[in-house]
Design a protein around this motif. Structure first.
Motif, PDB file in Angstrom:
ATOM      1  N   ALA A  68       0.836  -1.209   0.000  1.00 50.84           N
ATOM      2  CA  ALA A  68       0.000   0.000   0.000  1.00 50.84           C
ATOM      3  C   ALA A  68       0.865   1.251   0.000  1.00 50.84           C
ATOM      4  CB  ALA A  68      -0.925  -0.002   1.208  1.00 50.84           C
ATOM      5  N   ARG A  69       1.924   1.247   0.774  1.00 49.72           N
ATOM      6  CA  ARG A  69       2.807   2.413   0.842  1.00 49.72           C
ATOM      7  C   ARG A  69       3.450   2.725  -0.507  1.00 49.72           C
ATOM      8  NH1 ARG A  69       6.221   1.043   6.294  1.00 49.72           N
ATOM      9  NH2 ARG A  69       4.806   2.003   7.810  1.00 49.72           N
ATOM     10  N   LEU A  70       3.633   1.712  -1.335  1.00 44.47           N
ATOM     11  CA  LEU A  70       4.289   1.885  -2.626  1.00 44.47           C
ATOM     12  C   LEU A  70       3.352   2.372  -3.729  1.00 44.47           C
ATOM     13  CD1 LEU A  70       6.535  -1.302  -2.625  1.00 44.47           C
ATOM     14  CD2 LEU A  70       7.265   1.066  -2.289  1.00 44.47           C
ATOM     15  N   GLN A  71       2.069   2.412  -3.448  1.00 45.01           N
ATOM     16  CA  GLN A  71       1.101   2.858  -4.450  1.00 45.01           C
ATOM     17  C   GLN A  71       1.332   4.328  -4.784  1.00 45.01           C
ATOM     18  OE1 GLN A  71      -1.214   0.994  -6.095  1.00 45.01           O
ATOM     19  NE2 GLN A  71      -0.282  -0.737  -5.032  1.00 45.01           N
ATOM     20  N   LYS A  72       1.361   4.633  -6.066  1.00 45.24           N
ATOM     21  CA  LYS A  72       1.569   6.013  -6.489  1.00 45.24           C
ATOM     22  C   LYS A  72       0.311   6.858  -6.334  1.00 45.24           C
ATOM     23  CE  LYS A  72       5.348   5.080  -9.571  1.00 45.24           C
ATOM     24  NZ  LYS A  72       5.919   5.220 -10.889  1.00 45.24           N
ATOM     25  N   VAL A  74      -2.712   8.261  -4.523  1.00 40.69           N
ATOM     26  CA  VAL A  74      -3.014   8.513  -3.114  1.00 40.69           C
ATOM     27  C   VAL A  74      -4.226   7.711  -2.659  1.00 40.69           C
ATOM     28  CG1 VAL A  74      -3.674  10.281  -1.434  1.00 40.69           C
ATOM     29  CG2 VAL A  74      -1.976  10.802  -3.185  1.00 40.69           C
ATOM     30  N   ARG A  75      -5.246   7.663  -3.472  1.00 44.14           N
ATOM     31  CA  ARG A  75      -6.475   6.950  -3.103  1.00 44.14           C
ATOM     32  C   ARG A  75      -6.212   5.461  -2.864  1.00 44.14           C
ATOM     33  NH1 ARG A  75     -12.007   8.154  -3.614  1.00 44.14           N
ATOM     34  NH2 ARG A  75     -13.283   6.353  -4.143  1.00 44.14           N
ATOM     35  N   LYS A  76      -5.452   4.837  -3.765  1.00 45.57           N
ATOM     36  CA  LYS A  76      -5.120   3.422  -3.600  1.00 45.57           C
ATOM     37  C   LYS A  76      -4.236   3.207  -2.376  1.00 45.57           C
ATOM     38  CE  LYS A  76      -5.490   1.329  -8.117  1.00 45.57           C
ATOM     39  NZ  LYS A  76      -4.771   0.538  -9.124  1.00 45.57           N
ATOM     40  N   ARG A  77      -3.303   4.126  -2.158  1.00 44.13           N
ATOM     41  CA  ARG A  77      -2.417   4.022  -0.995  1.00 44.13           C
ATOM     42  C   ARG A  77      -3.238   4.083   0.295  1.00 44.13           C
ATOM     43  NH1 ARG A  77       1.328   7.333  -2.508  1.00 44.13           N
ATOM     44  NH2 ARG A  77       0.323   9.225  -1.774  1.00 44.13           N
ATOM     45  N   ARG A  78      -4.137   5.033   0.385  1.00 43.68           N
ATOM     46  CA  ARG A  78      -4.967   5.171   1.585  1.00 43.68           C
ATOM     47  C   ARG A  78      -5.876   3.956   1.784  1.00 43.68           C
ATOM     48  NH1 ARG A  78      -5.879  10.707   3.629  1.00 43.68           N
ATOM     49  NH2 ARG A  78      -4.275  11.984   2.678  1.00 43.68           N
ATOM     50  N   ARG A  79      -6.493   3.468   0.698  1.00 45.37           N
ATOM     51  CA  ARG A  79      -7.363   2.294   0.795  1.00 45.37           C
ATOM     52  C   ARG A  79      -6.574   1.093   1.312  1.00 45.37           C
ATOM     53  NH1 ARG A  79     -12.093   3.238   1.793  1.00 45.37           N
ATOM     54  NH2 ARG A  79     -10.807   2.684   3.103  1.00 45.37           N
ATOM     55  N   ASP A 112       1.384   5.524   9.867  1.00 40.89           N
ATOM     56  CA  ASP A 112       0.752   5.790   8.573  1.00 40.89           C
ATOM     57  C   ASP A 112      -0.654   6.341   8.716  1.00 40.89           C
ATOM     58  OD1 ASP A 112       2.928   4.958   7.085  1.00 40.89           O
ATOM     59  OD2 ASP A 112       2.210   2.908   6.889  1.00 40.89           O
ATOM     60  N   ILE A 113      -1.441   5.738   9.576  1.00 42.37           N
ATOM     61  CA  ILE A 113      -2.870   6.067   9.639  1.00 42.37           C
ATOM     62  C   ILE A 113      -3.129   7.388  10.359  1.00 42.37           C
ATOM     63  CG2 ILE A 113      -3.653   4.917  11.759  1.00 42.37           C
ATOM     64  CD1 ILE A 113      -5.378   4.346   8.490  1.00 42.37           C
ATOM     65  N   MET A 114      -2.402   7.672  11.411  1.00 46.03           N
ATOM     66  CA  MET A 114      -2.684   8.881  12.186  1.00 46.03           C
ATOM     67  C   MET A 114      -2.415  10.169  11.392  1.00 46.03           C
ATOM     68  SD  MET A 114      -4.173   7.753  14.713  1.00 46.03           S
ATOM     69  CE  MET A 114      -4.352   9.197  15.718  1.00 46.03           C
ATOM     70  N   PRO A 115      -1.300  10.281  10.667  1.00 49.69           N
ATOM     71  CA  PRO A 115      -1.158  11.496   9.847  1.00 49.69           C
ATOM     72  C   PRO A 115      -2.240  11.614   8.773  1.00 49.69           C
ATOM     73  CG  PRO A 115       0.971  10.463  10.166  1.00 49.69           C
ATOM     74  CD  PRO A 115      -0.060   9.514  10.701  1.00 49.69           C
ATOM     75  N   MET A 116      -2.667  10.468   8.220  1.00 46.83           N
ATOM     76  CA  MET A 116      -3.766  10.495   7.254  1.00 46.83           C
ATOM     77  C   MET A 116      -5.031  11.034   7.899  1.00 46.83           C
ATOM     78  SD  MET A 116      -3.461   6.929   5.030  1.00 46.83           S
ATOM     79  CE  MET A 116      -5.114   6.528   5.446  1.00 46.83           C
TER      80      MET A 116
END
Length: 128
Positions: A68-72, A74-79, A112-116
């Motif tokens: 997930a972190r490697l997804q370019k 943003v939406r896919k990375r967050r999902r 990862d989740i808290m800054p999001m």
């Protein structure tokens, strides 16, 4: 500012904490409608019967987090990050009984989740 210091500061903001709980509940409801991957189902079912599956299960969740972190996009990375976060929440009590195995994954997820969540919260608050 290190993540732990930021978290302490954010946790003092009651409105942020309420927003955070609301968002986690929304994601839990969304997760109820999501299909699980075949790999996760096998590991989760195996873990229910045999605790030796804990290492492969945590490795798989760590792998999914890294993916997930490697997804370019943003939406896919967050999902992807939300997917792993919810899976760890669903495992619930097991993460407490096996802290050594889950500690690194839980820490990585918080970073990862808290800054999001805080970014979403700031956008939400500014649009009110």
């Amino acid at each position: 500012m290190k993540t732990s210091k930021k978290l302490k500061k954010w946790y003092r903001d009651e409105q942020f904490v309420r927003y955070m709980h609301k968002r986690v509940n929304e994601e839990m409801r969304r997760a109820a409608n999501q299909r699980l991957t075949a790999e996760y189902r096998v590991l989760d079912d195996g873990f229910d019967r045999d605790k030796r599956y804990i290492a492969p299960l945590t490795n798989y969740l760590t792998y999914r987090l890294q993916l997930a972190r490697l997804q370019k996009k943003v939406r896919k990375r967050r999902r992807g990050i939300w997917w792993v976060f919810i899976r760890v929440i669903v495992l619930g009590i097991y993460t407490e009984h096996f802290p050594r195995e889950f500690e690194k994954l839980r820490q990585d997820l918080l970073e990862d989740i808290m800054p999001m969540l805080h970014e979403e919260y700031l956008k939400w608050r500014n649009n009110q």
